[in-house]
Structure formats: C-alpha cells, structure tokens
Scaffold this motif. Structure first.
Motif, PDB file in Angstrom:
ATOM      1  N   MET A  15       0.819  -1.230  -0.121  1.00 51.25           N
ATOM      2  CA  MET A  15      -0.042   0.006   0.054  1.00 51.25           C
ATOM      3  C   MET A  15       1.041   1.210   0.168  1.00 51.25           C
ATOM      4  O   MET A  15       1.825   1.289   0.705  1.00 51.25           O
ATOM      5  N   THR A  16       0.510   2.230  -0.801  1.00 48.50           N
ATOM      6  CA  THR A  16       1.105   3.246  -0.876  1.00 48.50           C
ATOM      7  C   THR A  16       0.676   4.403  -0.129  1.00 48.50           C
ATOM      8  O   THR A  16      -0.550   4.735  -0.243  1.00 48.50           O
ATOM      9  N   LEU A  17       1.373   4.893   0.890  1.00 48.66           N
ATOM     10  CA  LEU A  17       0.917   5.786   1.720  1.00 48.66           C
ATOM     11  C   LEU A  17       0.825   7.252   1.091  1.00 48.66           C
ATOM     12  O   LEU A  17       1.742   7.697   0.294  1.00 48.66           O
ATOM     13  N   PRO A  18      -0.074   8.048   1.653  1.00 50.79           N
ATOM     14  CA  PRO A  18       0.017   9.500   1.130  1.00 50.79           C
ATOM     15  C   PRO A  18       0.918  10.376   1.356  1.00 50.79           C
ATOM     16  O   PRO A  18       1.707  10.052   2.027  1.00 50.79           O
ATOM     17  N   ARG A  19       0.916  11.431   0.786  1.00 51.13           N
ATOM     18  CA  ARG A  19       1.920  12.521   1.021  1.00 51.13           C
ATOM     19  C   ARG A  19       2.055  12.925   2.541  1.00 51.13           C
ATOM     20  O   ARG A  19       0.761  13.109   3.141  1.00 51.13           O
ATOM     21  N   PRO A  20       2.983  12.990   3.213  1.00 45.09           N
ATOM     22  CA  PRO A  20       2.937  13.116   4.517  1.00 45.09           C
ATOM     23  C   PRO A  20       2.678  14.613   4.969  1.00 45.09           C
ATOM     24  O   PRO A  20       3.147  15.765   4.213  1.00 45.09           O
ATOM     25  N   ASP A  21       1.865  14.634   5.994  1.00 42.90           N
ATOM     26  CA  ASP A  21       1.671  16.310   6.561  1.00 42.90           C
ATOM     27  C   ASP A  21       2.855  16.405   7.603  1.00 42.90           C
ATOM     28  O   ASP A  21       3.254  17.748   7.654  1.00 42.90           O
ATOM     29  N   VAL A  22       3.582  15.640   8.038  1.00 41.92           N
ATOM     30  CA  VAL A  22       4.518  15.827   8.744  1.00 41.92           C
ATOM     31  C   VAL A  22       5.796  14.961   8.441  1.00 41.92           C
ATOM     32  O   VAL A  22       5.622  13.985   8.170  1.00 41.92           O
ATOM     33  N   VAL A  23       7.067  15.583   8.422  1.00 40.60           N
ATOM     34  CA  VAL A  23       8.322  14.922   8.059  1.00 40.60           C
ATOM     35  C   VAL A  23       9.054  15.015   9.282  1.00 40.60           C
ATOM     36  O   VAL A  23       9.585  16.181   9.938  1.00 40.60           O
ATOM     37  N   ALA A  24       9.482  13.848   9.962  1.00 40.87           N
ATOM     38  CA  ALA A  24      10.618  13.921  11.004  1.00 40.87           C
ATOM     39  C   ALA A  24      11.893  13.529  10.659  1.00 40.87           C
ATOM     40  O   ALA A  24      11.914  12.620   9.668  1.00 40.87           O
ATOM     41  N   PHE A  25      12.815  13.977  11.275  1.00 44.14           N
ATOM     42  CA  PHE A  25      14.230  13.760  10.715  1.00 44.14           C
ATOM     43  C   PHE A  25      15.091  13.042  11.848  1.00 44.14           C
ATOM     44  O   PHE A  25      14.867  13.653  12.916  1.00 44.14           O
ATOM     45  N   ASP A  26      15.746  11.967  11.559  1.00 51.59           N
ATOM     46  CA  ASP A  26      16.758  11.624  12.561  1.00 51.59           C
ATOM     47  C   ASP A  26      17.701  12.718  12.501  1.00 51.59           C
ATOM     48  O   ASP A  26      17.984  13.523  11.832  1.00 51.59           O
ATOM     49  N   VAL A  27      18.554  12.768  13.816  1.00 53.11           N
ATOM     50  CA  VAL A  27      19.254  13.737  14.061  1.00 53.11           C
ATOM     51  C   VAL A  27      20.786  13.571  13.801  1.00 53.11           C
ATOM     52  O   VAL A  27      21.429  14.019  12.699  1.00 53.11           O
ATOM     53  N   ASN A  28      21.488  12.715  14.698  1.00 56.63           N
ATOM     54  CA  ASN A  28      22.700  12.414  14.460  1.00 56.63           C
ATOM     55  C   ASN A  28      23.132  11.488  13.076  1.00 56.63           C
ATOM     56  O   ASN A  28      22.457  10.731  13.028  1.00 56.63           O
ATOM     57  N   GLU A  29      24.170  12.076  12.281  1.00 60.35           N
ATOM     58  CA  GLU A  29      24.402  11.792  11.342  1.00 60.35           C
ATOM     59  C   GLU A  29      23.567  12.283  10.039  1.00 60.35           C
ATOM     60  O   GLU A  29      23.790  12.674   9.145  1.00 60.35           O
ATOM     61  N   THR A  30      22.281  11.927  10.272  1.00 59.82           N
ATOM     62  CA  THR A  30      21.240  12.371   9.397  1.00 59.82           C
ATOM     63  C   THR A  30      21.469  13.746   9.109  1.00 59.82           C
ATOM     64  O   THR A  30      21.322  14.372   7.869  1.00 59.82           O
ATOM     65  N   LEU A  31      21.021  14.552  10.080  1.00 64.84           N
ATOM     66  CA  LEU A  31      21.163  16.075  10.039  1.00 64.84           C
ATOM     67  C   LEU A  31      22.424  16.833  10.424  1.00 64.84           C
ATOM     68  O   LEU A  31      22.935  17.505   9.948  1.00 64.84           O
ATOM     69  N   LEU A  32      22.859  16.431  11.596  1.00 66.74           N
ATOM     70  CA  LEU A  32      24.031  16.933  12.411  1.00 66.74           C
ATOM     71  C   LEU A  32      25.385  16.015  11.834  1.00 66.74           C
ATOM     72  O   LEU A  32      25.539  14.689  11.936  1.00 66.74           O
ATOM     73  N   ASP A  33      26.441  16.561  11.561  1.00 66.61           N
ATOM     74  CA  ASP A  33      27.690  16.217  11.297  1.00 66.61           C
ATOM     75  C   ASP A  33      28.435  15.884  12.866  1.00 66.61           C
ATOM     76  O   ASP A  33      28.661  16.659  13.671  1.00 66.61           O
ATOM     77  N   LEU A  34      28.850  14.688  12.822  1.00 68.35           N
ATOM     78  CA  LEU A  34      29.701  14.106  14.226  1.00 68.35           C
ATOM     79  C   LEU A  34      30.940  14.516  14.097  1.00 68.35           C
ATOM     80  O   LEU A  34      31.886  13.980  15.304  1.00 68.35           O
ATOM     81  N   SER A  35      31.566  15.196  13.130  1.00 69.70           N
ATOM     82  CA  SER A  35      32.944  15.426  13.059  1.00 69.70           C
ATOM     83  C   SER A  35      33.509  16.204  14.556  1.00 69.70           C
ATOM     84  O   SER A  35      34.554  15.853  14.830  1.00 69.70           O
ATOM     85  N   PRO A  36      32.751  16.884  15.019  1.00 73.35           N
ATOM     86  CA  PRO A  36      33.306  17.346  16.336  1.00 73.35           C
ATOM     87  C   PRO A  36      33.686  16.286  17.452  1.00 73.35           C
ATOM     88  O   PRO A  36      34.352  16.603  18.168  1.00 73.35           O
ATOM     89  N   VAL A  37      32.788  15.223  17.214  1.00 72.14           N
ATOM     90  CA  VAL A  37      33.006  14.160  18.268  1.00 72.14           C
ATOM     91  C   VAL A  37      34.583  13.327  17.897  1.00 72.14           C
ATOM     92  O   VAL A  37      34.956  13.074  18.839  1.00 72.14           O
TER      93      VAL A  37
END
Length: 220
Positions: A1-23
């Motif tokens: 089943m194909t789900l509809p276009r989302p009303d809310v998009v959630a993003f993972d944080v570590n690596e997905t959004l934020l660069d872990l280079s400082p660690v």
C-alpha cells in the motif's frame, strides 16, 4: 500500500542532519584515534537498543559513555568531556535547503532522535535553521530507543497526526525499518551507509541524497 504525501516529516538527528566531526575531534583531543568514532557510535546504538529490548532504560549519554569505557581507557572525567562534544555539532550542508523545500511546500518538519535533550536544538541553532523546525522530539521522553514501535507512534501522537500521515527521513536503515513497521512512510538516503540493508524489506523511499528523499516524499 502506498501511503499518502505526509503532513509531517520527522528527521533523525545524529549523522542524518548533524555532522559528528566534532565528536571525532574530541576523541583525538583526548588521545584516541578519530577513526574510532564509527565503532563507538555503533556500540552506543547497540547498547541503547539492546537495553530497550530487554526492558531496561539507559539514556543516550549513558550509553555513549559506556561505549567509551568499553573501547578506550579514558577516565570518567574525559569520557564526560567527549560526550559534551555532541553539543558542538552542526548541520550538514544539504540540510538547510532540504528543510526549506519542505517548509515552502507547507509540510511540517520535526526532529526525532533518541539523543540527549538539547543536542538537536544546539545543532539547529548553530546552523541558523531553528525556525524551519516545528519541534524537536527525543524518545527519551518515553524511555524507548528507536527502532522500537513505541518511539514512532509516540512521535506521531505528539504531532497530532496519524502514523500514515508522518514520514521519517534517516540515513540509517534500521531507523527507516522501524518507522515503516510502525506505519510511517520511511525515506532512506546514504550518508554513513552505502546501501539500504538488503536484508530488510525495501522502504517507501530510497534516494541518492537528502534532497532526493525530500522530493520523493513531496511527489507522493
């Protein structure tokens, strides 16, 4: 089943959004090889998810410092200092345009991490993109690490949407798998992983990059 276009998009944080280079830099500063980070991060995730499956609660910071104790000979004080470096993370260059694209399309954006409270907020603020994110969610609020079903359903409830109207974008196949099993639309793109795990059922979206993942969600 194909789900509809989302009303809310959630993003993972570590690596997905934020660069872990400082660690990695903090590890080097404390006499450890920066190349230890992938194993350290993986051990952290293993510790947290294993604890969730076993019915034991540990925070992300506790799991990270535990992984440091297992893989290095750092003192407790130095382990804490390395853990503090998560508050120094910044967004990857492709994050701001992706979030702006969603905002321009009228789609709500949130973050969903099992990381320590304050990490996502600090990174978004450093990147100047806080206004593009409606809210930051951490599954520490329900003491359940992703990819447990509870974490994703709680996030959908917190955003007052049905799971089928929410998407999860992550650069980790296990996270996307968890979201899809909870009834969300999953979108994966490569960051630290070269391919989506071939042993998992294919998710709704597999894209070449973050921008492609966003466009695929908007096209539904």
């Amino acid at each position: 089943m194909t789900l509809p276009r989302p009303d809310v998009v959630a993003f993972d944080v570590n690596e997905t959004l934020l660069d872990l280079s400082p660690v990695a830099a903090a590890l080097v500063e404390h006499g450890q090889p920066g190349g230890l980070l992938p194993a350290l991060f993986a051990r952290t995730l293993h510790t947290g998810t294993a604890a969730t499956v076993a019915g034991v609660w540990v925070s992300f910071r506790a799991a990270f410092e535990s992984a440091l104790a297992q893989l290095t000979d750092l003192s407790g004080r130095d382990r804490s200092r390395v853990a503090d470096s998560f508050l120094e993370l910044s967004p990857h260059p492709d994050v701001e345009p992706a979030l702006r694209r969603l905002a321009g399309a009228g789609v709500r954006v949130v973050t969903l991490s099992h990381g320590s409270p304050g990490v996502a907020e600090a990174g978004l603020e450093r990147g100047g993109i806080t206004p593009l994110v409606e809210r930051t969610l951490t599954s520490e609020s329900v003491r359940a690490w992703k990819p447990s079903r509870e974490a994703y359903l709680w996030a959908a409830g917190a955003c007052d949407v049905e799971p089928s109207r929410m998407a999860l974008v992550a650069a980790h196949g296990w996270d996307v798998l968890g979201a899809e099993r909870a009834g969300l639309t999953g979108a994966w793109f490569p960051r630290a992983e070269r391919v989506y795990p071939p042993v998992f059922p294919a998710p709704s979206v597999v894209a070449a990059d973050l921008a492609g993942a966003v466009e695929a969600l908007l096209a539904r």
